[in-house]
Design an enzyme around this catalytic site. Structure first.
Site, mmCIF file in Angstrom:
data_model
loop_
_atom_site.group_PDB
_atom_site.id
_atom_site.type_symbol
_atom_site.label_atom_id
_atom_site.label_comp_id
_atom_site.label_asym_id
_atom_site.label_seq_id
_atom_site.Cartn_x
_atom_site.Cartn_y
_atom_site.Cartn_z
ATOM 1 N N GLN A 210 9.930 -18.919 4.053
ATOM 2 C CA GLN A 210 10.829 -19.213 2.952
ATOM 3 C C GLN A 210 12.262 -19.341 3.458
ATOM 4 O OE1 GLN A 210 10.074 -17.039 -0.707
ATOM 5 N NE2 GLN A 210 8.066 -16.371 0.025
ATOM 6 N N LYS A 226 19.547 -14.301 1.397
ATOM 7 C CA LYS A 226 18.317 -14.676 0.703
ATOM 8 C C LYS A 226 18.675 -15.011 -0.741
ATOM 9 C CE LYS A 226 14.873 -12.272 3.483
ATOM 10 N NZ LYS A 226 13.677 -11.402 3.491
ATOM 11 N N GLU A 247 9.828 -14.449 -2.387
ATOM 12 C CA GLU A 247 10.730 -13.352 -2.112
ATOM 13 C C GLU A 247 11.779 -13.244 -3.212
ATOM 14 O OE1 GLU A 247 12.298 -14.089 1.766
ATOM 15 O OE2 GLU A 247 10.528 -13.293 2.777
ATOM 16 N N ALA A 330 22.293 -9.195 3.747
ATOM 17 C CA ALA A 330 21.963 -8.022 4.557
ATOM 18 C C ALA A 330 22.683 -8.116 5.887
ATOM 19 C CB ALA A 330 20.456 -7.940 4.779
ATOM 20 N N LEU A 333 21.521 -7.090 12.352
ATOM 21 C CA LEU A 333 21.471 -6.105 13.421
ATOM 22 C C LEU A 333 22.050 -6.706 14.699
ATOM 23 C CD1 LEU A 333 17.916 -4.651 12.737
ATOM 24 C CD2 LEU A 333 20.116 -3.545 12.282
ATOM 25 N N ASP A 399 3.119 -6.751 1.606
ATOM 26 C CA ASP A 399 3.301 -7.733 2.676
ATOM 27 C C ASP A 399 3.901 -7.086 3.928
ATOM 28 O OD1 ASP A 399 3.242 -10.359 3.730
ATOM 29 O OD2 ASP A 399 5.367 -10.577 3.341
ATOM 30 N N GLU A 404 9.160 -3.268 13.289
ATOM 31 C CA GLU A 404 9.897 -3.396 14.544
ATOM 32 C C GLU A 404 10.550 -2.076 14.943
ATOM 33 O OE1 GLU A 404 12.644 -6.652 14.671
ATOM 34 O OE2 GLU A 404 11.269 -8.040 13.670
ATOM 35 N N ASP A 419 12.660 -6.843 5.996
ATOM 36 C CA ASP A 419 11.920 -7.881 5.272
ATOM 37 C C ASP A 419 11.152 -7.313 4.085
ATOM 38 O OD1 ASP A 419 11.078 -10.405 4.677
ATOM 39 O OD2 ASP A 419 9.566 -10.530 6.251
#
Length: 524
Positions: A210, A226, A247, A330, A333, A399, A404, A419
């Site tokens: 997406q 997003k 999403e 967001a 990182l 989902d 990570e 996510d």
């Protein structure tokens, strides 16, 4: 004889005339009564003009980004819904609690020893990023010097944290144990940057199914964008598979707040923001593939769809109203060249098939095998994963196929909770399959267990503190980020979680179920 006939005819005509006058007076009285009554409002299902549709705000408000900023600067204090009721005209009507009261409840939660207990100082080797020591021949004011780039600020950062922008301070504070501390004085500055700093660049992030964009700020900070694709009160169709769902921007925001309330601090800061599709994306993007996907809808809204694997086409376009678009931002990182991350396949990954079941769905003793498999056979990896399971169950996120970690810390570190866009899709249905890892392994951190028990108490009720926390987000001025049914679902699922742990304790002994990571604190 003729005279009598004429007389009868005159009497009949006179009777008809009197009757006609009477009927006219009666009709006039009826119409006058109807005219004095208030008219009903026009039906919401009536046809709207294209111009009206183009300017309609489907979130229930026509606030612009400027309006939101003005409300925040003026100390906007609204009311938030609380599940208390009172009688009103023979019916039970909801009563709202002052926002200050809910915020006080949230503050009391963070003041509790489970959240405010002092942590030992973090050693340099447990920091994700290390600041290069200044050589004697170098001047501290010129350790980092930016080149002149259009739209970006001229910077001269040195080794002093006071000279660093908020996003860099956040990166430098990441440790082996968490993304940020509680409390973190820098967090407010990070959130302000995400919510209000000028956007100087917008390009599409590669990969994924997406549309996602990477936004850059004048101080070189970056955020993952997003866009809004679903209304807040839209519930996922029950006939839709979890891997086909869209999403939600408010799910990313909600996940950050819930993660912090649970005491994890493993989701990067996320803020809601109202952006101008033309000024903040189309006019500044250098991504030619993205630029070619902009168009105007039949009602005049500015839309775009980008390029991605599945849902990037005109049928799934993202549209402003007519130019304003809600989104989640967001904080990115550290770059992978500085802090590489390792992706781990979830042991309880779903099959992502419409007919095939995963191994864990058919083998009740599946966790016995996992406990003997690295990295779940030692250390805290298993209880770290259970923490992630608890977060996913509370927000109904099915989902979670991978997670990570920072490669710098090996296997002895926390899991990144990234996510979360497919969370908070359904409030009327719980998904017990998400809890299978907890039920099969019967293992949980003591700190997590105590916090869950604390959040089940009226003084710290999960739905109340979540509502209060979300009220601080800029988009709360438009509409609450989560609807009341979603907040009520949090309390319902929390009860199910505690019942699952209780069943584990009944089947095993307490020491086998609870991993004691805070032995210095007594039980609640």
């Amino acid at each position: 004889m003729l005279w009598r006939l004429r007389r009868r005819s005159r009497i009949n005509c006179l009777s008809l005339a009197i009757g006609s006058i009477f009927l006219h007076l009666l009709l006039a009285f009826v119409f006058l009564s109807l005219y004095e009554e208030p008219c009903d409002p026009p039906s919401a299902t009536g046809t709207s003009s294209p111009k009206h549709l183009a300017n309609r705000n489907y979130t229930g408000s026509t606030l612009s980004s400027t309006d939101i900023s003005q409300r925040q600067s003026s100390g906007f204090q609204g009311h938030v819904g609380v599940p208390t009721e009172t009688s009103h005209g023979g019916r039970m009507a909801p009563v709202t609690e002052p926002l200050a009261s809910s915020l006080a409840k949230l503050q009391a939660l963070f003041d509790h020893p489970l959240y405010s207990a002092p942590m030992s100082s973090v050693h340099q080797e447990d920091r994700l990023l290390k600041v290069k020591p200044k050589l004697k021949s170098e001047r501290s004011s010129q350790m980092w010097v930016s080149e002149n780039q259009e739209g970006y600020d001229s910077i001269h950062w040195n080794s002093s944290g006071d000279s660093h922008p908020p996003w860099l301070r956040f990166h430098l504070a990441i440790s082996r144990w968490q993304l940020y501390a509680q409390p973190d004085p820098n967090m407010e500055l990070v959130m302000q940057q995400l919510a209000s700093h000028r956007i100087v660049s917008a390009v599409q992030k590669s990969g994924g199914t997406q549309l996602k964009l990477v936004m850059s700020f004048p101080n070189y900070g970056q955020a993952m964008f997003k866009p809004m694709k679903r209304e807040r009160d839209d519930e996922t169709d029950y006939n839709l598979y979890y891997f086909s769902d869209f999403e939600r921007h408010n799910a990313e925001i909600g996940a950050f707040h819930l993660d912090r309330i649970l005491g994890y601090r493993r989701v990067p800061p996320v803020v809601g923001r109202l952006v101008d599709v033309i000024k903040d994306i189309k006019d500044i993007t250098t991504d030619q593939k993205l630029a070619r996907t902009f168009f105007n809808s039949p009602v005049g809204n500015v839309c775009f769809y980008g390029r991605c694997s599945y849902y990037c086409n005109t049928e799934h376009a993202v549209c402003g109203r007519p130019r304003n678009l809600e989104a989640s931002l967001a904080l990115m990182l550290p770059d992978l060249s500085l802090a590489n991350r390792r992706s781990w396949r979830s042991p309880w990954r779903r099959s992502y098939s419409r007919s095939k079941l995963a191994q864990w769905e058919t083998e009740p003793g599946y966790c016995t095998t996992i406990k003997k498999t690295a990295p779940y056979d030692k250390g805290t990896r298993l209880v770290d994963f259970i923490d992630l399971v608890i977060l996913d169950f509370l927000m109904s996120n099915m989902d979670r196929h991978h997670y990570e970690t920072f490669e710098e810390f090996g296997n002895n570190t926390f899991l990144l909770h990234l996510d979360n866009g497919r969370a908070f899709g359904r409030h009327s249905k719980d998904e017990p399959s998400i809890l299978v890892p907890l039920e099969q392994c019967c293992r949980i951190r003591r700190s997590t267990w105590l916090r869950l028990r604390l959040l089940s108490r009226p003084r710290y009720r999960l739905s109340d503190v979540m509502r209060a926390s979300l009220s601080r987000d800029p988009l709360h001025s438009v509409a609450p980020l989560l609807t009341e049914p979603h907040l009520a679902a949090l309390d319902r699922r929390l009860k199910m979680l505690l019942e699952a742990v209780s069943r584990c304790v009944e089947e095993h002994n307490l020491e086998e179920v609870v991993y004691d990571d805070i032995g210095h604190l007594p039980d609640l």
